[in-house]
Structures are given as C-alpha cells and as structure tokens.
Design a protein around this motif. Structure first.
Motif, PDB file in Angstrom:
ATOM      1  N   ILE A  66       0.769  -1.316  -0.002  1.00 21.35           N
ATOM      2  CA  ILE A  66       0.047   0.036  -0.077  1.00 21.35           C
ATOM      3  C   ILE A  66       0.898   1.022  -0.091  1.00 21.35           C
ATOM      4  O   ILE A  66       0.706   2.366  -0.701  1.00 21.35           O
ATOM      5  CB  ILE A  66      -0.925   0.099   1.265  1.00 21.35           C
ATOM      6  N   LEU A  67       1.865   1.208   0.938  1.00 17.31           N
ATOM      7  CA  LEU A  67       2.843   2.406   0.991  1.00 17.31           C
ATOM      8  C   LEU A  67       3.365   2.728  -0.380  1.00 17.31           C
ATOM      9  O   LEU A  67       3.278   3.915  -0.719  1.00 17.31           O
ATOM     10  CB  LEU A  67       3.921   1.993   1.984  1.00 17.31           C
ATOM     11  N   ARG A  68       3.837   1.545  -1.142  1.00 18.34           N
ATOM     12  CA  ARG A  68       4.666   1.701  -2.357  1.00 18.34           C
ATOM     13  C   ARG A  68       3.467   2.493  -3.206  1.00 18.34           C
ATOM     14  O   ARG A  68       3.767   3.035  -4.047  1.00 18.34           O
ATOM     15  CB  ARG A  68       5.241   0.550  -2.829  1.00 18.34           C
ATOM     16  N   ALA A  69       2.478   1.808  -3.384  1.00 20.31           N
ATOM     17  CA  ALA A  69       1.445   2.179  -4.424  1.00 20.31           C
ATOM     18  C   ALA A  69       0.906   3.513  -4.240  1.00 20.31           C
ATOM     19  O   ALA A  69       0.736   4.329  -5.026  1.00 20.31           O
ATOM     20  CB  ALA A  69       0.028   1.303  -4.307  1.00 20.31           C
ATOM     21  N   ALA A  70       0.616   3.947  -3.035  1.00 21.31           N
ATOM     22  CA  ALA A  70       0.429   5.365  -2.745  1.00 21.31           C
ATOM     23  C   ALA A  70       1.211   6.295  -2.977  1.00 21.31           C
ATOM     24  O   ALA A  70       1.286   7.544  -3.570  1.00 21.31           O
ATOM     25  CB  ALA A  70      -0.026   5.428  -1.221  1.00 21.31           C
ATOM     26  N   ARG A 102      -2.966   4.236   7.975  1.00 19.66           N
ATOM     27  CA  ARG A 102      -1.883   4.535   8.221  1.00 19.66           C
ATOM     28  C   ARG A 102      -0.754   4.643   7.250  1.00 19.66           C
ATOM     29  O   ARG A 102       0.003   5.215   7.119  1.00 19.66           O
ATOM     30  CB  ARG A 102      -1.520   3.947   9.469  1.00 19.66           C
ATOM     31  N   ALA A 103      -0.876   3.524   6.496  1.00 19.27           N
ATOM     32  CA  ALA A 103       0.301   3.262   5.417  1.00 19.27           C
ATOM     33  C   ALA A 103       0.103   4.409   4.190  1.00 19.27           C
ATOM     34  O   ALA A 103       0.910   4.965   3.742  1.00 19.27           O
ATOM     35  CB  ALA A 103      -0.036   1.848   4.881  1.00 19.27           C
ATOM     36  N   SER A 109       2.835  11.721   3.362  1.00 21.40           N
ATOM     37  CA  SER A 109       3.318  12.666   4.467  1.00 21.40           C
ATOM     38  C   SER A 109       4.585  13.320   3.933  1.00 21.40           C
ATOM     39  O   SER A 109       5.218  12.983   3.070  1.00 21.40           O
ATOM     40  CB  SER A 109       3.387  11.905   5.702  1.00 21.40           C
ATOM     41  N   LYS A 110       4.864  14.788   4.419  1.00 20.59           N
ATOM     42  CA  LYS A 110       5.709  15.531   4.209  1.00 20.59           C
ATOM     43  C   LYS A 110       6.989  14.701   4.426  1.00 20.59           C
ATOM     44  O   LYS A 110       7.976  15.093   3.624  1.00 20.59           O
ATOM     45  CB  LYS A 110       5.674  16.876   4.606  1.00 20.59           C
ATOM     46  N   ASN A 114      10.434  12.522   0.459  1.00 19.78           N
ATOM     47  CA  ASN A 114      11.907  12.339  -0.248  1.00 19.78           C
ATOM     48  C   ASN A 114      12.138  10.906  -0.360  1.00 19.78           C
ATOM     49  O   ASN A 114      13.260  10.483  -0.926  1.00 19.78           O
ATOM     50  CB  ASN A 114      12.939  12.946   0.420  1.00 19.78           C
ATOM     51  N   ALA A 115      11.359  10.097  -0.118  1.00 21.64           N
ATOM     52  CA  ALA A 115      11.678   8.327  -0.235  1.00 21.64           C
ATOM     53  C   ALA A 115      11.672   8.143  -1.396  1.00 21.64           C
ATOM     54  O   ALA A 115      10.805   8.585  -2.509  1.00 21.64           O
ATOM     55  CB  ALA A 115      10.316   7.893   0.490  1.00 21.64           C
TER      56      ALA A 115
END
Length: 271
Positions: A66-70, A102-103, A109-110, A114-115
């Motif tokens: 989810i984190l990567r997709a978002a 949360r993910a 998030s700010k 930069n990820a």
C-alpha cells in the motif's frame, strides 16, 4: 513458507490401582491431568502466538504494498489502480482499516516526500541470485542493512539483474460480467497478455511485459472484471537447484531480509 504445528498428548494407564492405593493413585492421576492440561494450554498459546506472528508479517507486507502504491500514484484509488488493488488485498486478509489508512498517510506525508524506490542486487545463500526492491527515505541506512544481511548469508551485493526478466503479473475474476473462463482468457490475450493461466475458483493469471501492466489492468477494469493482484515481478531466466534443506534455509534468509522496514520484496532464482 508456513510450517504446521502439531501436538499430541497421550496418557496411558497400565493398571487400575487396588483399594489401598486408590487415594494416592487418584492424587497422582489428578496431578498428571493437571500437568497435561497445562501443557496442552501452553502449546495452544504457543500455536496462537505463531499464528499471530504470521498474521503480523502478512500485514507488514500488505502495508508495504500500500505504501509503495500510494507513493507511486497518490492516495486517490479512482486514479491509482495499483493502490486500489493493494487495498482490496489487504481487506481480503482482514487487515484493520486503521493499518491501511496509516500506510496511505505515511506515503503521502511531508516527512516521507523524499522517499525513493531503489533496487539492489546480490548473491545470497547457496549462490542464489537476489533482487531486492526497496522504498526508503535514507539510502545509506538501507545499503548498510542490506550489506549486513548479504554478508551474514555468506554472499555479497553484486550485479545479478541479467539473470532475471522484469514482468507484470495480474490476477482477475469475472466480477459482475459472469463471463466464462474461455471468454476471460480470450479478453486477456486481446489485452496484451504474454501468458495466461487458470488459477481455479474463477481466477485468471496474466503474465505481461512490465511496461504493459498499467494499460492491461485498466482494460480489465473497464470490462468490469475485478483485479485482485497487480504487481511487478522478476522472473529468473537462470535458476539454481537446491535441495530441500538448502531451500528452507534460503527461504528463511529471504524472510529475514524482507523484515527490514525499507525492503518491499525480495525475488530469487531458486528453481
């Protein structure tokens, strides 16, 4: 990957105690039963603990997807097919709603702006080639952690990408169309599938060129099919043969590497 835990408790009485021994015999039997019951409850709790750990590992993996997709396509599922698919997978696994939110919140998030997505390569346990997909906001931390894992396996970080072909993988069902399996497969081929497979229970798998992944998924959803999985994958063109013990050791090492916060997925070339 998952191992079964089986317990068996057996109590055998070789003889019935005589009248003079009844009191002590009953006391001993009751004590034995108490101990057996305690042992059984301990094993149940231990089994439940293992199950909870596995569920936690699954949720961690789904959160990373989810984190990567978002991070890739934003938080709006109407315009981000990969995120919509990742959320659907998480819900099917009974992942709590707050974990999903949360993910997504972290990805947008700010502090995580930069990820970046990075791919690392190396040789791992028993000479297996590994491709490691990462999403990190601290490249130095990620490299240090991965190098430590490779060294622990007796391997090293070195180019192995030539041993793999990057592909896309999609799983889909008929959704509201009620299309037959033949029709679904025909439509998959027309959409650009390189390979298709019937996974059973009305589910079709598509293997396609990675660059076609988004377009094919969009066509399937426009045809009212339900896409259950949409991901990039590294398919080995050169494999290494391992025996059962070596395969188990490699799988354990890969699971350990995937437990790193920055690691999304590890691909390997075990035959």
């Amino acid at each position: 990957m998952l191992s079964r835990i089986s317990q068996s408790i057996s109590v055998q009485l070789s003889s019935v105690p005589c009248a003079g021994q009844l009191s002590n015999g009953c006391s001993g039997l009751l004590q034995l039963k108490r101990h057996s019951g305690h042992s059984r409850w301990s094993k149940i709790r231990r089994s439940k603990g293992v199950s909870d750990v596995r569920k936690g590992q699954l949720f961690a993996t789904l959160s990373k997807d989810i984190l990567r997709a978002a991070k890739e396509g934003g938080s709006d599922v109407k315009f981000n097919l990969r995120l919509a698919t990742a959320i659907r997978q998480a819900k099917q696994a009974d992942m709590p709603k707050e974990n999903i939110e949360r993910a997504i919140k972290r990805a947008t998030s700010k502090e995580y702006s930069n990820a970046e997505q990075l791919v690392y390569e190396g040789l791992g346990l028993h000479g297996a080639a590994l491709i490691v997909e990462c999403l990190t906001d601290n490249k130095n931390r990620t490299v240090h952690s991965l190098r430590s894992k490779f060294n622990h396996m007796g391997g090293s970080m070195t180019p192995v990408g030539y041993m793999f072909d990057k592909k896309g993988r999609i799983w889909f069902t008929c959704g509201s169309t009620n299309d037959s399996m033949d029709t679904m497969m025909e439509n998959a081929i027309e959409a650009g599938a390189e390979d298709i497979a019937d996974l059973g229970e009305g589910k079709v798998e598509i293997i396609c060129g990675f660059s076609s992944l988004q377009a094919i998924t969009k066509l399937l959803t426009e045809n009212k099919y339900v896409v259950e999985l949409m991901e990039g994958m590294y398919v080995p063109n050169t494999t290494v043969a391992l025996n059962e013990e070596q395969a188990t050791e490699l799988e354990t090492a890969v699971n350990d590497m995937e437990s790193l916060d920055d690691v999304i997925k590890v691909h390997w070339n075990m035959a």
